[in-house]
Design an enzyme around this catalytic site. Structure first.
Site, mmCIF file in Angstrom:
data_model
loop_
_atom_site.group_PDB
_atom_site.id
_atom_site.type_symbol
_atom_site.label_atom_id
_atom_site.label_comp_id
_atom_site.label_asym_id
_atom_site.label_seq_id
_atom_site.Cartn_x
_atom_site.Cartn_y
_atom_site.Cartn_z
ATOM 1 C CD GLU A 1 -2.677 8.665 3.737
ATOM 2 O OE1 GLU A 1 -3.744 9.302 3.856
ATOM 3 O OE2 GLU A 1 -2.030 8.625 2.671
ATOM 4 C CD GLU B 1 -5.847 12.960 -2.384
ATOM 5 O OE1 GLU B 1 -5.019 13.505 -1.627
ATOM 6 O OE2 GLU B 1 -6.701 12.147 -1.985
ATOM 7 C CG HIS B 2 -0.975 10.970 -2.017
ATOM 8 N ND1 HIS B 2 -0.111 10.825 -0.961
ATOM 9 C CD2 HIS B 2 -2.212 10.994 -1.459
ATOM 10 C CE1 HIS B 2 -0.783 10.751 0.171
ATOM 11 N NE2 HIS B 2 -2.073 10.834 -0.105
ATOM 12 C CG HIS C 1 -5.569 7.931 -1.143
ATOM 13 N ND1 HIS C 1 -4.393 7.347 -0.731
ATOM 14 C CD2 HIS C 1 -5.714 9.058 -0.391
ATOM 15 C CE1 HIS C 1 -3.850 8.082 0.225
ATOM 16 N NE2 HIS C 1 -4.629 9.118 0.451
#
Length: 416
Positions: A126, A49-50, A46
């Site tokens: 987040e 991905e950012h 993840h």
């Protein structure tokens, strides 16, 4: 019309032409997610991905944003437990530009050091946001209850301590290992010309290497039917309760869809009618399916007041365990109609079509047309649904996770 072919470097490409729309959705699907991560690197898929959006050899992060907005497009990504997806959706007239932009971030991202530190702060926020949203957070806690704290039970976002430890070298080695031609599927749906698409993909993705063989195949996750209670001062108590389900490619998957639809898959479902409409005990209650390559879960979520939580759990268990005896032909036919309607409505979006054909390729290795799926759904009998309900729901090995202003003593003996 569906087609499958391969790029010159061996990447499979699945395509579905839809001539009467003006949009095209293109996705690059990488077969790696949080279940493939070592516990000390949890969250790396993840995080990476950012980082793909932080700049390439020829574009800054701002350039990427401006180029996307200039096309009126949607460039984004998402990470799941078994895959990471990068996609772009644009008007057909900008498709060549869209392919070039998506391939640029996918192949030529530079992962700048200063952005890595900045992104750690963003992802920590987040994580906090999820923890402050109990009807989201309960799923992570439930997954950990049933699958443990490694592999499939790990949170997709990772944990604060793992995020803090990431360095650029971690991102580069994760990319080298998983982002090669062997671990990728490209999917495209919308208004495009096949030859032009393949020429553009071959041109833009030709530099992609083979990638390393992942060191370990994720081990099969054992389902654990525990009760886990997380005490937190909230206005509501949130519960997830479920049984082991089925893998994505199970031959009985459509029977499971029907079972889930009848149990809690809509406003006419047994759970919604019994617990919300008839008794007014909850605002939200529904059942859902999560399926993976080798296993799955059929579960129920509900949010209710502290004084009503025991009653809600008892009612959910009663509905689940008694479902096989209560099923009728009318239930099954209504669930079939609902499923077919959802399927066809979903196909009206090029993004949904792109996701559908990519997942089919990844999990089934072949394409099932809507008419084939509808035929399979139509062929299901009441006896098959009853048998599956008996096998899955009548067992006592049910897991429960509770989040809210409660403690473990409140739930002793409740699952008997």
């Amino acid at each position: 019309m569906f087609k499958k072919t391969y790029l010159e470097n061996g990447i499979p490409v699945v395509m579905e032409q839809v001539k009467d729309v003006r949009s095209v959705a293109l996705g690059v699907w990488v077969k790696v997610g949080s279940r493939n991560e070592l516990p000390e690197k949890n969250g790396i898929s993840h995080f990476l991905e950012h980082m793909f959006f932080k700049g390439t050899q020829k574009r800054s992060a701002r350039d990427i944003a401006v180029d996307t907005d200039s096309m009126g497009g949607d460039l984004n990504a998402f990470t799941s437990r078994e895959s990471t997806t990068f996609y772009i959706k644009v008007l057909d007239e900008y498709f060549d530009k869209g392919i070039e932009l998506l391939s640029d971030i996918f192949i030529h991202s530079t992962f700048p050091e200063e952005d890595i530190e900045k992104e750690k702060g963003i992802i920590k926020e987040e994580i906090k946001m999820v923890e402050d949203t109990p009807d989201d957070y309960i799923y992570d806690l439930f997954n950990q209850t049933i699958w443990g704290s490694e592999g499939i039970g790990q949170p997709i976002l990772g944990r604060r301590e793992t995020i803090k430890s990431f360095i650029r070298e971690d991102l580069v080695s994760h990319t080298k290992k998983h982002y090669g031609t062997k671990g990728i599927v490209i999917a495209c749906a919308g208004n495009f010309e096949t030859e032009k698409l393949l020429d553009a993909l071959n041109h833009n993705f030709s530099s992609l290497r083979k990638g390393l063989e992942p060191e370990t195949v994720p081990s099969r996750s054992e389902f654990s039917s525990k009760i886990k209670v997380y005490s937190k001062e909230l206005s509501e108590v949130h519960i997830c309760l479920g049984v082991e389900g089925m893998p994505q490619a199970s031959k009985d998957r459509y029977i499971l869809f029907i079972l889930n639809t009848i149990l809690g898959g809509g406003v006419s479902s047994r759970l919604f009618q019994e617990i919300r409409e008839k008794r007014g005990l909850v605002y939200s209650v529904y059942s859902y399916i999560s399926s993976y390559a080798d296993t799955g879960v059929l579960a129920v979520y509900a949010g209710t007041g502290k004084k009503k939580v025991s009653q809600v759990i008892e009612l959910v268990l009663k509905e689940m365990r008694g479902l096989a005896d209560m099923l009728s032909d009318v239930d099954v036919e209504r669930a079939k109609a609902q499923l077919k309607g959802n399927l066809i409505l979903g196909l009206e979006s090029t993004s949904s079509r792109m996701q559908n054909i990519a997942r089919q390729e990844m999990y089934y290795g072949r394409y099932y047309s809507p008419s084939e799926i509808i035929k399979d759904i139509n062929s299901i009998s009441l006896a098959q649904v009853k048998e599956l309900a008996e096998n899955l729901l009548s067992r006592s090995d049910t897991a429960l996770t509770v989040l809210g202003p409660v403690n473990e003593n409140d739930f002793k003996g409740i699952m008997g």
